[in-house]
Motif scaffolding. Structure first.
Motif, PDB file in Angstrom:
ATOM      1  N   GLY A 367       0.877  -1.243  -0.135  1.00  0.00           N
ATOM      2  CA  GLY A 367       0.126  -0.032   0.181  1.00  0.00           C
ATOM      3  C   GLY A 367       0.981   1.308  -0.063  1.00  0.00           C
ATOM      4  O   GLY A 367       0.456   2.220  -0.660  1.00  0.00           O
ATOM      5  N   TYR A 368       1.973   1.067   0.866  1.00  0.00           N
ATOM      6  CA  TYR A 368       2.716   2.417   0.793  1.00  0.00           C
ATOM      7  C   TYR A 368       3.610   2.515  -0.696  1.00  0.00           C
ATOM      8  O   TYR A 368       3.529   3.669  -0.905  1.00  0.00           O
ATOM      9  N   LEU A 369       4.034   1.441  -1.105  1.00  0.00           N
ATOM     10  CA  LEU A 369       4.653   1.545  -2.379  1.00  0.00           C
ATOM     11  C   LEU A 369       3.786   2.174  -3.516  1.00  0.00           C
ATOM     12  O   LEU A 369       4.181   2.689  -4.267  1.00  0.00           O
ATOM     13  N   GLN A 370       2.707   1.662  -3.336  1.00  0.00           N
ATOM     14  CA  GLN A 370       1.569   2.141  -4.428  1.00  0.00           C
ATOM     15  C   GLN A 370       1.571   3.428  -4.344  1.00  0.00           C
ATOM     16  O   GLN A 370       1.305   4.111  -5.386  1.00  0.00           O
ATOM     17  N   ASN A 371       1.473   3.976  -3.202  1.00  0.00           N
ATOM     18  CA  ASN A 371       1.222   5.495  -3.176  1.00  0.00           C
ATOM     19  C   ASN A 371       2.390   6.312  -3.650  1.00  0.00           C
ATOM     20  O   ASN A 371       2.204   7.347  -4.250  1.00  0.00           O
ATOM     21  N   ILE A 372       3.687   5.876  -3.480  1.00  0.00           N
ATOM     22  CA  ILE A 372       4.517   6.793  -4.027  1.00  0.00           C
ATOM     23  C   ILE A 372       5.252   6.390  -5.271  1.00  0.00           C
ATOM     24  O   ILE A 372       5.698   7.182  -5.897  1.00  0.00           O
ATOM     25  N   LEU A 373       4.735   5.535  -5.832  1.00  0.00           N
ATOM     26  CA  LEU A 373       5.109   4.688  -7.021  1.00  0.00           C
ATOM     27  C   LEU A 373       4.060   4.970  -8.110  1.00  0.00           C
ATOM     28  O   LEU A 373       4.318   5.158  -9.406  1.00  0.00           O
ATOM     29  N   ARG A 374       2.876   4.941  -7.764  1.00  0.00           N
ATOM     30  CA  ARG A 374       1.675   5.172  -8.523  1.00  0.00           C
ATOM     31  C   ARG A 374       0.704   5.976  -7.866  1.00  0.00           C
ATOM     32  O   ARG A 374      -0.586   5.864  -7.771  1.00  0.00           O
ATOM     33  N   PRO A 375       0.984   7.183  -7.474  1.00  0.00           N
ATOM     34  CA  PRO A 375       0.118   8.148  -6.945  1.00  0.00           C
ATOM     35  C   PRO A 375      -1.222   8.112  -7.589  1.00  0.00           C
ATOM     36  O   PRO A 375      -1.163   8.661  -8.972  1.00  0.00           O
ATOM     37  N   GLY A 376      -2.254   8.034  -7.208  1.00  0.00           N
ATOM     38  CA  GLY A 376      -3.700   8.420  -7.838  1.00  0.00           C
ATOM     39  C   GLY A 376      -3.962   7.277  -8.429  1.00  0.00           C
ATOM     40  O   GLY A 376      -4.998   7.430  -9.628  1.00  0.00           O
TER      41      GLY A 376
END
Length: 377
Positions: A367-376
């Motif tokens: 979840g954290y990586l999703q936010n920083i690698l694919r924001p939005g």
């Protein structure tokens, strides 16, 4: 690879389409799988597939898992010698199967004889291209990242290969959640500055630039383990560093005496039981220097220091090290993420995180990586 309906063997280097996971020298004659999570992957249309493997060891035998369509179907010890192993047979010959053969055991720094190679395949089918995933992740860690204790009952205490797993592991789970290819660089007991027993030569950063530099012995050197890794060939979108647990443990371990120099090494406790400030600063300097090295070799990656599955005593020092790196370098793509701690319910063998703990860590980290690698996204 089919002639008159018979199975035909081919060296791995002759297979038209395959995908190699993990750091290697690029050689397929044969393919040496050095690190945990290293693998070879095929897409094959056919009813039967065999692989020719070779293993060796002085003490610790390698293990593999075989996955078909991303589901583990077999896990086995590979004893010394060279032999053919059946991956599947009798399946629908018209259906395309995705197959991965994964090394389950970490690189064994204390067993220079430990070897796992894949020489050839045998099939009556057709090999098809294997596409790259949307993201690339690199994980760096210790026994947690090596999956020590994720297999086996909680009372198990023997330090043997069967209790290690690369597939039942937060690294594989995180990669799957993010549709990512991944690599793992990990070694049980090792740290950023020192190992759990205060040995300063057992730290991951000094070997990071090599293919698998922590391996010893003439054979590993001849196989290319000490070569400089080809970083340009595989650039991760994120590097996840799960180190610090053993550096913290060193404060509670006896001093380590170098048998060559006679010098003693010890991470010290103060009289009140707190960590010695001077030794904490040494750890922080080592952690910051490692971030500098990681950025040099991975210029575009997010650097995420993920820590906490076996407690958080080193978290303040890790945060200071990352903050110092960001402040000195101006690099805004470095951060700290606290992983969920192991609980009595999620513990595995050898007092290490079990499958449930790895699932919790993967859910939080992805979840954290999703936010920083694919924001939005």
């Amino acid at each position: 690879m089919e002639e008159n309906g018979k199975l035909q063997a081919a060296a791995l280097s002759e297979v038209a389409h395959l995908k190699v996971h993990g750091r290697t020298t690029g050689s397929l004659s044969p393919l040496t799988l050095f690190w945990t999570g290293s693998a070879v992957e095929f897409n094959i249309r056919g009813s039967e597939l065999w692989i020719e493997v070779e293993a060796d060891y002085n003490q610790h035998e390698p293990w593999i898992s075989m996955l078909i369509n991303n589901v583990p179907v077999s896990r086995q010890m590979i004893t010394a010698g060279r032999r053919w192993i059946c991956v599947f047979r009798g399946m629908n010959g018209n259906a395309v199967k995705n197959v991965r053969i994964v090394r389950e055991l970490q690189a064994m720094s204390d067993d220079p004889g430990c070897l796992l190679q894949i020489h050839a395949v045998k099939s009556g089918g057709e090999f098809l291209p294997v596409a790259d995933k949307a993201l690339k992740l690199e994980f760096i860690g210790d026994s947690i990242t090596s999956g020590e204790g994720v297999v086996g009952a909680k009372p198990e205490e023997d330090w043997i290969p069967v209790w290690f797993s690369a597939t039942v592991n937060y690294t594989a789970m995180t990669a799957e959640a993010l549709d990512a290819d991944y690599r793992v660089i990990s070694q049980s007991g090792w740290g950023v500055l020192t190992s759990w027993d205060n040995n300063p030569s057992r730290n991951i950063p000094q070997y990071y630039s090599q293919v698998c530099g922590l391996l010893g012995g003439e054979r590993n050197e001849a196989l290319g383990a000490l070569q400089i890794n080809d970083f340009e060939a595989w650039q991760p979108d994120a590097v996840v560093i799960n180190l610090g647990t053993n550096d913290g443990g060193a404060f509670y371990s006896p001093e380590w005496n170098d048998p060559l120099s006679g010098k003693a090494y010890k991470q010290r406790l103060n009289e009140d039981g707190s960590f010695n400030e001077h030794d904490l600063e040494a750890f922080e300097r080592a952690a910051e220097a490692f971030l500098v090295k990681l950025r040099y070799y991975n210029p575009q990656a997010q650097l995420v220091w993920a820590y906490g599955m076996l407690g958080t005593p080193m978290m303040p020092a890790i945060c200071r090290a990352v903050d110092s790196y960001v402040s000195r370098s101006g690099d805004k793509r470095a951060s700290v993420f606290q992983l969920p701690d192991m609980t009595p319910e999620s513990a595995g063998a050898r007092s290490h995180p079990g499958r449930l703990a790895h699932e919790h860590a993967a859910q939080a980290l992805s979840g954290y990586l999703q936010n920083i690698l694919r924001p939005g996204y």
